[in-house]
Design an enzyme around this catalytic site. Structure first.
Site: not given
Ligand code: HEM
Ligand SMILES: *[C@@H]1O[C@H](CO)[C@@H](O)[C@H](O)[C@H]1NC(C)=O
Ligand SMILES: *[C@@H]1O[C@H](CO)[C@@H](O)[C@H](O)[C@H]1NC(C)=O
Length: 333
Positions: A81-82, A173, A255
């Site tokens: 996000h940064d 996104p 997993t």
């Molecule tokens: C491709 C587009 C992406 C979308 C649409 C997306 C969307 C999301 C959403 C909606 C969540 C859950 C947020 C919530 O409701 O609390 C999430 C969690 C997460 N995202 Fe993504 N994300 C994307 C790309 C990425 C990328 C590039 C990374 C890191 C390289 C990433 C790492 C994570 C991780 C690790 C979580 C879990 C966070 C937690 O457990 O606190 N995401 N993402």
């Protein structure tokens, strides 16, 4: 048959590798006289000025993740996000009215207190030397390693930005977008198709609020029906699990705490949690990459390291651009 198939997949992916490697930082190469050395990230950036920088980060990340395993995923997401807004410049950390941190898209971000603790320690040991953006990048790498993901060398030398706007963070996104939007969003940050699919694999760990998938479960296109591309068993499971929008559900149902390629296997079984996850499989531009990664776990493991370096290089400020903040929450006076 099986081996000829995986050879075909490898051939398919070859151009992506070439692209990905081409965008790797080559900061160890000699820098031409005409360019400022400071304008490039480097693996040895803090070698003289703060040799313990990585050790300080590593010690704190270990301690915090030992206390709360779920923090690892949040730290990786914080770095994304940064970098997704104004590049990797720690703009996500700025804590003032209307900053990114207070955007809707930032609501469930975590890990800010750990970054503050690391920065405090860093200021004691190496005063005004290490940027908050570099700390975030190192933290994401260490968090990945702690949960069994790959290691990679982090190039350093990012400066911290002075601008942070909530309305820009809301362009990140959130799971309801189409694949064209995702591809263009990544492309404009110097990340290609392979990076998009591989970095989405970070969803092999961590969790989402049920609010992010509520529409998928009950009213996908406004017709009162769920998303037809969800596996029936999984749909029932999610409906039972998600009674409230504020509850949490694992991004990888099979997993959830393991750094593996199960995320991609899930997509093949129609068990992607977010709509954007599942669409990566059905879209003709990204689907073949999903299949390749599902069938070749080592490929995912290795390419995740490469793509994370690419993410960390997105639109960085270097040299005279930006500053080294004294406190990650505020720009310098
Ligand atoms: C491709 C587009 C992406 C979308 C649409 C997306 C969307 C999301 C959403 C909606 C969540 C859950 C947020 C919530 O409701 O609390 C999430 C969690 C997460 N995202 Fe993504 N994300 C994307 C790309 C990425 C990328 C590039 C990374 C890191 C390289 C990433 C790492 C994570 C991780 C690790 C979580 C879990 C966070 C937690 O457990 O606190 N995401 N993402
Ligand atoms: C994808 O989403 C963007 C932004 O929301 C929208 O402008 C565009 O029309 C959509 N494209 C397709 C093919 O649905
Ligand atoms: C589904 O969404 C549409 C449009 O967003 C809305 O008009 C409708 O009332 C919703 N239906 C249900 C059952 O929630």
């Amino acid at each position: 048959m099986a081996s000829s198939l995986s050879l075909r997949l490898l051939m398919f992916l070859l151009p992506y590798f070439v692209m990905a490697l081409g965008s790797q930082p080559m900061s160890k190469k000699p820098v031409p006289e005409t360019t400022l050395e400071a304008d490039e990230l480097s693996f040895t950036y803090y070698e003289k000025t703060c040799p313990n920088m990585e050790a300080i980060v590593d010690r704190k990340v270990s301690k915090w993740i030992k206390e709360d395993y779920t923090l690892a995923a949040s730290l990786i997401r914080l770095h994304f996000h940064d970098c997704a807004v104004r590049g990797c410049d720690a703009s996500i950390l700025l804590n003032h009215d209307g900053s990114e941190r207070w955007a809707k898209a930032s609501e469930t971000l975590r890990g800010f207190e750990l970054i503050d603790e690391i920065k405090q320690e860093m200021e004691k040991k190496c005063h005004k030397t290490v940027s908050c953006a570099d700390i975030l990048t190192a933290v994401a790498r260490d968090a990945t390693v702690k949960i069994g993901g790959p290691f990679w060398e982090v190039p350093y030398g990012r400066k911290d930005g002075r601008v942070s706007l909530a309305k820009e963070a809301d362009l990140v996104p959130m799971g309801h977008e189409n694949i064209t939007y995702l591809i263009e969003f990544f492309q404009s940050r110097g990340l290609n198709l392979l990076d998009l699919v591989v970095l989405s694999g970070a969803h092999t760990i961590g969790r989402s609020t049920c609010g992010s998938i509520q529409q998928r479960l009950y009213n996908y296109t406004g017709n009162g029906k769920p998303d037809p591309t969800i596996n029936t068993w999984y749909l029932n499971y999610l409906r039972r699990k998600c009674r409230w929008a504020s509850e949490y559900v694992q991004l990888d149902a099979i997993t959830p705490t393991k750094f593996d390629s199960m995320y991609y296997t899930n997509l093949e079984r129609k068990m992607g949690l977010l709509s954007t996850d599942q669409l990566l499989y059905s879209d003709s531009r990204t689907g073949p990459i999903v299949s390749a990664l599902a069938s070749q776990p080592t490929l995912f493991y290795q390419q995740f390291a490469v793509s994370m370096v690419n993410l960390g290089n997105a639109q960085v400020l270097t040299g005279d651009e930006g500053e080294i903040r004294s406190n990650c929450n505020y720009v310098n006076a």
